[in-house]
Design a protein around this motif. Structure first.
Motif, short mmCIF file in Angstrom:
data_model
loop_
_atom_site.label_atom_id
_atom_site.label_comp_id
_atom_site.label_asym_id
_atom_site.label_seq_id
_atom_site.Cartn_x
_atom_site.Cartn_y
_atom_site.Cartn_z
N LEU A 139 0.79 -1.23 0.00
CA LEU A 139 0.00 0.00 0.00
C LEU A 139 0.82 1.28 0.00
N THR A 140 2.11 1.18 0.26
CA THR A 140 2.92 2.40 0.35
C THR A 140 4.37 2.15 -0.02
N ASN A 141 5.06 3.21 -0.38
CA ASN A 141 6.50 3.14 -0.66
C ASN A 141 7.32 3.86 0.40
N LYS A 142 6.66 4.36 1.45
CA LYS A 142 7.34 5.08 2.53
C LYS A 142 7.42 4.20 3.76
N LEU A 143 8.62 4.11 4.35
CA LEU A 143 8.84 3.22 5.49
C LEU A 143 8.01 3.62 6.70
N THR A 144 7.94 4.93 6.99
CA THR A 144 7.18 5.37 8.17
C THR A 144 5.70 5.01 8.03
N ILE A 145 5.14 5.22 6.84
CA ILE A 145 3.73 4.86 6.60
C ILE A 145 3.56 3.35 6.68
N MET A 146 4.53 2.62 6.17
CA MET A 146 4.47 1.15 6.23
C MET A 146 4.43 0.66 7.67
N LEU A 147 5.25 1.27 8.54
CA LEU A 147 5.26 0.88 9.95
C LEU A 147 3.91 1.17 10.61
N LEU A 148 3.34 2.34 10.32
CA LEU A 148 2.04 2.71 10.90
C LEU A 148 0.93 1.78 10.40
N LEU A 149 0.93 1.51 9.09
CA LEU A 149 -0.10 0.64 8.52
C LEU A 149 0.00 -0.77 9.09
N SER A 150 1.21 -1.26 9.27
CA SER A 150 1.38 -2.62 9.81
C SER A 150 0.83 -2.69 11.24
N ALA A 151 1.03 -1.62 12.01
CA ALA A 151 0.47 -1.58 13.37
C ALA A 151 -1.06 -1.58 13.33
N VAL A 152 -1.62 -0.81 12.41
CA VAL A 152 -3.09 -0.76 12.26
C VAL A 152 -3.63 -2.13 11.86
N PHE A 153 -2.97 -2.78 10.91
CA PHE A 153 -3.41 -4.12 10.48
C PHE A 153 -3.28 -5.13 11.61
N GLY A 154 -2.23 -4.99 12.43
CA GLY A 154 -2.06 -5.89 13.56
C GLY A 154 -3.19 -5.76 14.57
#
Length: 293
Positions: A222-237
């Motif tokens: 869903l993203t190419n930015k690491l910070t957004i990736m970390l936030l999204l992974s937390a939301v999905f978790g």
């Protein structure tokens, strides 16, 4: 706090803790190494108990971290000797895991340290395993362990964010500019190890792999930015923990199994419908290009 609330909180903590670490595993293409470590840390837990004669969580985390790093070291040694990485992982994790099983059956047969619990986990019993910590009211042991590990992981990521980012995307450049690539690699493996142990009570060693990989893989699409990736992974978790619990309640099924299943469903939906990397969007783009040409 209610029984249901504790399960949701602990499940969400496991989802966030595993999801954030999983992002770096996805970027480094080390998903199968996470699977190996989730099994071999059983040896670390058994050795920690045999040495300390205590089920204290701190001893377990230390033992797991040591064996997790050793797993990564052994895999690296075999790979550098010319053996394929997947074969190296298979040999190392089955050997160390088998030793852990043998030690449990021989030396810890009468202790509450069974293989089934470590492998499958059972979050339904977690709210009853309480620990008194100072002036605080009795709190679930899994909540305290996951909170401590999450805070530790976040502090390490903040302190070494640049190093983690560069070594994940371009390890050759990282080595060229003087970043200790191997140290960062083994530091990450240690973080994976303690995260796995902290999640044992919630989802077990097998299903924790779903928590480690699926949220990060979904975020990656869903993203190419690491910070957004970390936030999204937390939301999905968190989403997988909450939806998994209510799914298990509705179906009268395994809570940890339902959480892992929801992780897979979320990934499947993202894989299909991601705006930029989804299977369906790629097909539409391909048809559009063919039509225009």
């Amino acid at each position: 706090m209610s029984y249901e609330a504790w399960i949701l909180i602990i499940g969400s903590l496991a989802g966030v803790t595993c999801g954030i670490i999983g992002c770096f595993l996805i970027l480094r293409r080390l998903s199968m190494l996470a699977d190996a470590i989730s099994h071999t840390v059983l040896l670390g837990i058994v050795l920690a108990f045999l040495i300390s004669q205590s089920m204290n969580g701190m001893y377990m985390l230390i033992g797991a971290a040591v064996v997790g790093v050793l797993t990564a070291v052994f895999v690296q040694l075999l790979s550098s000797s010319g053996i394929q990485e997947d074969a190296s992982i298979g040999v190392v994790f089955t050997f160390l895991f088998a030793i852990g099983v043998i030690l449990i059956t021989v030396f810890a047969d009468n202790v509450h340290l069974d293989v089934d619990h470590a492998l499958m986990g059972e979050i339904a019993f977690v709210p009853f395993d309480l620990v008194q910590l100072g002036f605080l009211p009795p709190l679930p042991k899994a909540f305290l362990m996951l909170s401590a590990v999450l805070i530790t992981n976040l502090l390490i990521i903040v302190l070494f964010y640049k190093e983690f980012k560069i070594t994940s995307f371009d390890p050759q450049m990282a080595a060229a500019i003087g970043i200790p690539v191997l140290f960062i690699h083994y530091l990450l493996m240690g973080m994976v190890s303690i995260t796995t142990v902290a999640s044992f009570d919630s989802v077990g060693a097998i299903l924790v792999v779903a928590m480690l990989i699926a949220p990060g893989a979904s975020a990656y699409l869903l993203t190419n930015k690491l910070t957004i990736m970390l936030l999204l992974s937390a939301v999905f978790g968190i989403a997988s923990a909450v939806l998994g619990y209510y799914t298990a309640s509705f179906l009268d099924a395994s809570i940890s199994g339902s959480m892992a299943s929801v992780n897979g469903i979320i990934f499947a939906l993202v894989f299909l419908f991601s705006p930029s990397k989804g299977l369906i969007s790629k097909k539409f783009t391909f048809k559009k290009l063919n039509t225009e040409s």
